[in-house]
Each structure stands twice: as C-alpha cells, then as structure tokens.
Design a protein around this motif. Structure first.
Motif, PDB file in Angstrom:
ATOM      1  N   LYS A  77     -44.531  25.962 -93.121  1.00  0.00           N
ATOM      2  CA  LYS A  77     -44.254  27.138 -93.950  1.00  0.00           C
ATOM      3  C   LYS A  77     -44.177  28.367 -93.063  1.00  0.00           C
ATOM      4  O   LYS A  77     -45.054  28.608 -92.237  1.00  0.00           O
ATOM      5  CB  LYS A  77     -45.351  27.343 -94.991  1.00  0.00           C
ATOM      6  N   HIS A  78     -43.155  29.171 -93.251  1.00  0.00           N
ATOM      7  CA  HIS A  78     -42.982  30.379 -92.452  1.00  0.00           C
ATOM      8  C   HIS A  78     -44.112  31.377 -92.692  1.00  0.00           C
ATOM      9  O   HIS A  78     -44.559  32.052 -91.767  1.00  0.00           O
ATOM     10  CB  HIS A  78     -41.632  31.029 -92.757  1.00  0.00           C
ATOM     11  N   ALA A  79     -44.589  31.465 -93.906  1.00  0.00           N
ATOM     12  CA  ALA A  79     -45.643  32.423 -94.241  1.00  0.00           C
ATOM     13  C   ALA A  79     -46.968  32.081 -93.575  1.00  0.00           C
ATOM     14  O   ALA A  79     -47.795  32.964 -93.355  1.00  0.00           O
ATOM     15  CB  ALA A  79     -45.842  32.480 -95.759  1.00  0.00           C
ATOM     16  N   ILE A  80     -47.169  30.835 -93.214  1.00  0.00           N
ATOM     17  CA  ILE A  80     -48.444  30.424 -92.610  1.00  0.00           C
ATOM     18  C   ILE A  80     -48.365  30.464 -91.088  1.00  0.00           C
ATOM     19  O   ILE A  80     -49.178  31.092 -90.427  1.00  0.00           O
ATOM     20  CB  ILE A  80     -48.835  29.012 -93.081  1.00  0.00           C
ATOM     21  N   GLY A  81     -47.394  29.754 -90.514  1.00  0.00           N
ATOM     22  CA  GLY A  81     -47.344  29.617 -89.064  1.00  0.00           C
ATOM     23  C   GLY A  81     -46.199  30.317 -88.381  1.00  0.00           C
ATOM     24  O   GLY A  81     -46.077  30.266 -87.161  1.00  0.00           O
ATOM     25  N   GLY A  82     -45.331  30.938 -89.144  1.00  0.00           N
ATOM     26  CA  GLY A  82     -44.215  31.646 -88.536  1.00  0.00           C
ATOM     27  C   GLY A  82     -42.995  30.796 -88.274  1.00  0.00           C
ATOM     28  O   GLY A  82     -42.004  31.273 -87.748  1.00  0.00           O
ATOM     29  N   ALA A  83     -43.056  29.505 -88.627  1.00  0.00           N
ATOM     30  CA  ALA A  83     -41.914  28.614 -88.439  1.00  0.00           C
ATOM     31  C   ALA A  83     -41.600  27.935 -89.763  1.00  0.00           C
ATOM     32  O   ALA A  83     -42.503  27.468 -90.448  1.00  0.00           O
ATOM     33  CB  ALA A  83     -42.220  27.569 -87.378  1.00  0.00           C
ATOM     34  N   SER A  84     -40.329  27.906 -90.117  1.00  0.00           N
ATOM     35  CA  SER A  84     -39.926  27.261 -91.361  1.00  0.00           C
ATOM     36  C   SER A  84     -39.647  25.795 -91.113  1.00  0.00           C
ATOM     37  O   SER A  84     -38.962  25.432 -90.157  1.00  0.00           O
ATOM     38  CB  SER A  84     -38.662  27.920 -91.909  1.00  0.00           C
ATOM     39  N   PHE A  86     -38.326  21.852 -92.537  1.00  0.00           N
ATOM     40  CA  PHE A  86     -37.091  21.337 -93.119  1.00  0.00           C
ATOM     41  C   PHE A  86     -37.022  21.607 -94.616  1.00  0.00           C
ATOM     42  O   PHE A  86     -35.988  22.036 -95.123  1.00  0.00           O
ATOM     43  CB  PHE A  86     -36.978  19.838 -92.844  1.00  0.00           C
ATOM     44  N   LEU A  87     -38.095  21.352 -95.338  1.00  0.00           N
ATOM     45  CA  LEU A  87     -38.074  21.550 -96.786  1.00  0.00           C
ATOM     46  C   LEU A  87     -37.915  23.013 -97.166  1.00  0.00           C
ATOM     47  O   LEU A  87     -37.218  23.339 -98.125  1.00  0.00           O
ATOM     48  CB  LEU A  87     -39.343  20.981 -97.418  1.00  0.00           C
ATOM     49  N   GLU A  88     -38.555  23.898 -96.429  1.00  0.00           N
ATOM     50  CA  GLU A  88     -38.452  25.318 -96.749  1.00  0.00           C
ATOM     51  C   GLU A  88     -37.056  25.870 -96.465  1.00  0.00           C
ATOM     52  O   GLU A  88     -36.567  26.738 -97.181  1.00  0.00           O
ATOM     53  CB  GLU A  88     -39.513  26.098 -95.968  1.00  0.00           C
ATOM     54  N   ARG A  89     -36.407  25.361 -95.422  1.00  0.00           N
ATOM     55  CA  ARG A  89     -35.055  25.819 -95.105  1.00  0.00           C
ATOM     56  C   ARG A  89     -34.019  25.209 -96.030  1.00  0.00           C
ATOM     57  O   ARG A  89     -33.031  25.830 -96.373  1.00  0.00           O
ATOM     58  CB  ARG A  89     -34.707  25.483 -93.664  1.00  0.00           C
ATOM     59  N   THR A  90     -34.232  23.958 -96.441  1.00  0.00           N
ATOM     60  CA  THR A  90     -33.254  23.267 -97.265  1.00  0.00           C
ATOM     61  C   THR A  90     -33.357  23.656 -98.731  1.00  0.00           C
ATOM     62  O   THR A  90     -32.356  23.834 -99.406  1.00  0.00           O
ATOM     63  CB  THR A  90     -33.435  21.738 -97.133  1.00  0.00           C
ATOM     64  N   PHE A  91     -34.599  23.775 -99.235  1.00  0.00           N
ATOM     65  CA  PHE A  91     -34.831  24.083-100.636  1.00  0.00           C
ATOM     66  C   PHE A  91     -35.668  25.361-100.758  1.00  0.00           C
ATOM     67  O   PHE A  91     -36.860  25.291-101.020  1.00  0.00           O
ATOM     68  CB  PHE A  91     -35.560  22.945-101.339  1.00  0.00           C
ATOM     69  N   PRO A  92     -35.058  26.528-100.558  1.00  0.00           N
ATOM     70  CA  PRO A  92     -35.855  27.771-100.576  1.00  0.00           C
ATOM     71  C   PRO A  92     -36.424  28.125-101.935  1.00  0.00           C
ATOM     72  O   PRO A  92     -36.094  27.710-102.934  1.00  0.00           O
ATOM     73  CB  PRO A  92     -34.864  28.838-100.122  1.00  0.00           C
TER      74      PRO A  92
END
Length: 92
Positions: A77-84, A86-92
């Motif tokens: 998760k971008h909000a937690i570790g700063g990196a998005s 696959f699921l977060e990028r594919t299904f926002p």
C-alpha cells in the motif's frame, strides 16, 4: 504438533518481509498462502527432487521467502510504505 508450530513460524517468517508495506488483510492472506506453499515445499518438493534437507530449511525459508517477497509486491500500500503494489495500481 510439530507441523502446527512449523506453520506458525512460517507465517511469521513470510509476513515479516511485508512489514511496513501491507495492511492486515494482506498480511493475513500472505500468511495463509505461504503456509500451504511451505507445506508443499517440505512434503512434495523435497520428495520429488530427492534432495537431503533434514531440517526442512529450503522448504520453509526458501519457499516462504519467495512467496512472501512476491506477495508483498502484490499487496503493498502506498499510504503505508510509499510503494504501490499490484492490486493498488490495478484496482484503485
């Protein structure tokens, strides 16, 4: 009893790689999937390849590390570790 304790250790091993990158549902899923994969690595893979691993180190640490690393990239998760992931990028 030994198998249950081993699976608890496997879940701790694989989820520790995801620490700081995934939320609780993702960590839970990583733990469940890695437990099944490591069980397969300890029972079937070792038997099929015929290698000698008395302490099941590769089946647990090798397979668990690979599964944990790959699934961290899926559930990050971008909000937690700063990196998005696959699921977060594919299904926002």
């Amino acid at each position: 009893m030994r198998t249950a304790l081993t699976q608890i250790g496997v879940q701790r091993l694989t989820v520790s790689e995801a620490r700081g990158f995934v939320e609780l549902p993702g960590a839970f899923f990583i733990g469940i999937v890695s437990a099944f994969c490591c069980y397969w690595g300890v029972t079937r893979l070792k038997q099929n390849l015929g290698y000698d691993d008395a302490l099941d180190v590769f089946g647990i640490h090798g397979i668990g590390g690979i599964v944990g690393a790959l699934l961290t990239g899926v559930f990050a998760k971008h909000a937690i570790g700063g990196a998005s992931g696959f699921l977060e990028r594919t299904f926002p």
